[in-house]
Design a protein around this motif. Structure first.
Motif, PDB file in Angstrom:
ATOM      1  N   ARG A  95       0.754  -1.170  -0.207  1.00  0.00           N
ATOM      2  CA  ARG A  95       0.294   0.023   0.038  1.00  0.00           C
ATOM      3  C   ARG A  95       0.997   1.273   0.006  1.00  0.00           C
ATOM      4  O   ARG A  95       0.304   2.536  -0.200  1.00  0.00           O
ATOM      5  CB  ARG A  95      -0.922  -0.008   1.156  1.00  0.00           C
ATOM      6  N   ASP A 116      -5.462   1.877  -2.223  1.00  0.00           N
ATOM      7  CA  ASP A 116      -6.943   1.970  -2.061  1.00  0.00           C
ATOM      8  C   ASP A 116      -7.112   0.802  -1.324  1.00  0.00           C
ATOM      9  O   ASP A 116      -8.459   0.431  -1.026  1.00  0.00           O
ATOM     10  CB  ASP A 116      -7.577   2.236  -3.156  1.00  0.00           C
ATOM     11  N   ASP A 117      -6.213  -0.174  -0.875  1.00  0.00           N
ATOM     12  CA  ASP A 117      -6.489  -1.573  -0.388  1.00  0.00           C
ATOM     13  C   ASP A 117      -6.324  -1.264   1.040  1.00  0.00           C
ATOM     14  O   ASP A 117      -5.046  -1.288   1.523  1.00  0.00           O
ATOM     15  CB  ASP A 117      -5.897  -2.539  -0.917  1.00  0.00           C
ATOM     16  N   PRO A 118      -7.415  -1.153   1.790  1.00  0.00           N
ATOM     17  CA  PRO A 118      -6.980  -0.816   3.394  1.00  0.00           C
ATOM     18  C   PRO A 118      -6.501  -2.004   4.058  1.00  0.00           C
ATOM     19  O   PRO A 118      -5.864  -1.954   5.213  1.00  0.00           O
ATOM     20  CB  PRO A 118      -8.543  -0.512   3.916  1.00  0.00           C
ATOM     21  N   ARG A 119      -6.405  -3.187   3.576  1.00  0.00           N
ATOM     22  CA  ARG A 119      -6.141  -4.533   4.311  1.00  0.00           C
ATOM     23  C   ARG A 119      -4.804  -4.900   3.951  1.00  0.00           C
ATOM     24  O   ARG A 119      -4.288  -5.950   4.235  1.00  0.00           O
ATOM     25  CB  ARG A 119      -7.226  -5.467   4.288  1.00  0.00           C
ATOM     26  N   THR A 156       1.893  -1.658   4.234  1.00  0.00           N
ATOM     27  CA  THR A 156       2.537  -0.947   3.545  1.00  0.00           C
ATOM     28  C   THR A 156       3.782  -1.665   2.723  1.00  0.00           C
ATOM     29  O   THR A 156       3.680  -1.033   1.396  1.00  0.00           O
ATOM     30  CB  THR A 156       3.411   0.224   4.490  1.00  0.00           C
ATOM     31  N   THR A 167     -14.416  -4.128  -2.559  1.00  0.00           N
ATOM     32  CA  THR A 167     -13.903  -3.116  -1.433  1.00  0.00           C
ATOM     33  C   THR A 167     -14.957  -2.453  -0.684  1.00  0.00           C
ATOM     34  O   THR A 167     -14.903  -2.596   0.632  1.00  0.00           O
ATOM     35  CB  THR A 167     -13.611  -1.674  -2.136  1.00  0.00           C
ATOM     36  N   ASN A 215     -15.874  -6.064   1.583  1.00  0.00           N
ATOM     37  CA  ASN A 215     -14.839  -6.393   2.546  1.00  0.00           C
ATOM     38  C   ASN A 215     -15.232  -7.714   3.316  1.00  0.00           C
ATOM     39  O   ASN A 215     -15.443  -8.987   2.594  1.00  0.00           O
ATOM     40  CB  ASN A 215     -14.509  -5.293   3.290  1.00  0.00           C
TER      41      ASN A 215
END
Length: 296
Positions: free
Chosen positions: A29, A39-42, A45, A185, A188
């Motif tokens: 990320r 844009d993938d919160p799961r 980094t 998304t 989820n």
């Protein structure tokens, strides 16, 4: 020999990462990576490292928070080859390797590599045969581009009409990659394994339309009894192949509007699932993602 990772579901559906033997790429990320999925919160980094090897790739999980999975199994290090699937966060990559992979340049491909999309064509041409509300039809004129027409529909909050126009303008493969990413998304962790499989099947058909991938999409939708957004998108993939009859039966030509109706219907179900005041924001997010997919 090269190895190719294609995002088949998730926020960046349609992007492609290509590696030649001896090259490598960090995926995550973060901003300063070879392949970033912001844009993938799961996704962590720095989520995983992929190294090109002859006829395969060596994947190493970079101590990610939510883990890296190959063919459904959690891994810290794994060999990946043609036909494997990698899941990191909400993103699923299909692996192509060896002679089946496209020749690359020895470096990761540009982040914006996607199916070609344009909303410049005339709205009247795009909307020929598309079912619109009476208010939506009243906003259509001969001088608008598809993008301009969508803008007018948004002003009036005619979101279902806007989704139909966008999916029709994009073409079924690109529209499926966009909509599968939106559904995954938005829903989820609420997605079941069968629903994820349906989204994956739709994405696979979008990237490689064939009788085999269409039949797999049909089966994935049937497993869900053809109910729910994921099933509708898998069904849209099957109809996108041009056949409305079940596999094994004499073919029946599918109405060319069926896929865009199923895609817009799936996104509408997701948008209205939850507090009514949140629906408009979801619609707007879906539309922005579609417009961002266009070639500039």
């Amino acid at each position: 020999m090269p190895i190719t990772l294609t995002v088949i579901s998730g926020p960046e559906s349609g992007r492609v990462l290509e590696l030649r033997t001896g090259s490598s790429a960090r995926v995550g990320r973060g901003e300063d990576l070879d392949f970033s999925v912001p844009d993938d919160p799961r996704m962590s980094t720095q989520h995983f490292l992929i190294e090109g090897r002859p006829d395969c790739g060596l994947l190493t999980d970079l101590k990610s928070t939510n883990g890296t999975f190959v063919n459904g199994e959690p891994v810290t290090e794994a060999i990946v080859a043609n036909g494997d699937q990698i899941v990191a966060g909400q993103t699923t990559f299909a692996v192509t390797s060896g002679a089946a992979a496209k020749q690359g340049s020895g470096k990761p491909s540009a982040p914006a590599k996607r199916l070609q999309v344009s909303f410049a064509p005339a709205a009247a041409e795009v909307c020929a045969g598309v079912t619109l509300t009476s208010e939506g039809k009243s906003l259509l004129n001969e001088t608008q581009s598809a993008e301009q027409f969508v803008g007018e529909l948004r002003k009036k909050s005619l979101y279902a009409d806007a989704l139909r126009v966008l999916s029709r303008a994009m073409g079924t493969p690109a529209a499926l990659l966009w909509s599968c990413g939106c559904v995954e998304t938005a829903l989820n962790d609420r997605l079941s394994d069968s629903e994820r499989s349906a989204l994956d099947a739709a994405g696979k058909w979008a990237m490689k339309p064939s009788e085999e991938t269409a039949a797999a999409a049909f089966a994935a939708s049937a497993k869900l009894e053809n109910r729910g957004p994921a099933a509708m998108l898998a069904e849209a993939a099957y109809w996108g192949a041009g056949n409305a009859a079940p596999p094994g039966h004499p073919p029946i030509p599918a109405d060319e509007q069926l896929p865009c109706q199923a895609i817009s219907g799936a996104l509408t179900l997701v948008a209205v699932d939850g507090p009514p005041e949140d629906a408009a924001g979801k619609y707007e997010d879906f539309i922005e993602k579609a417009l961002a997919a266009a070639e500039k």
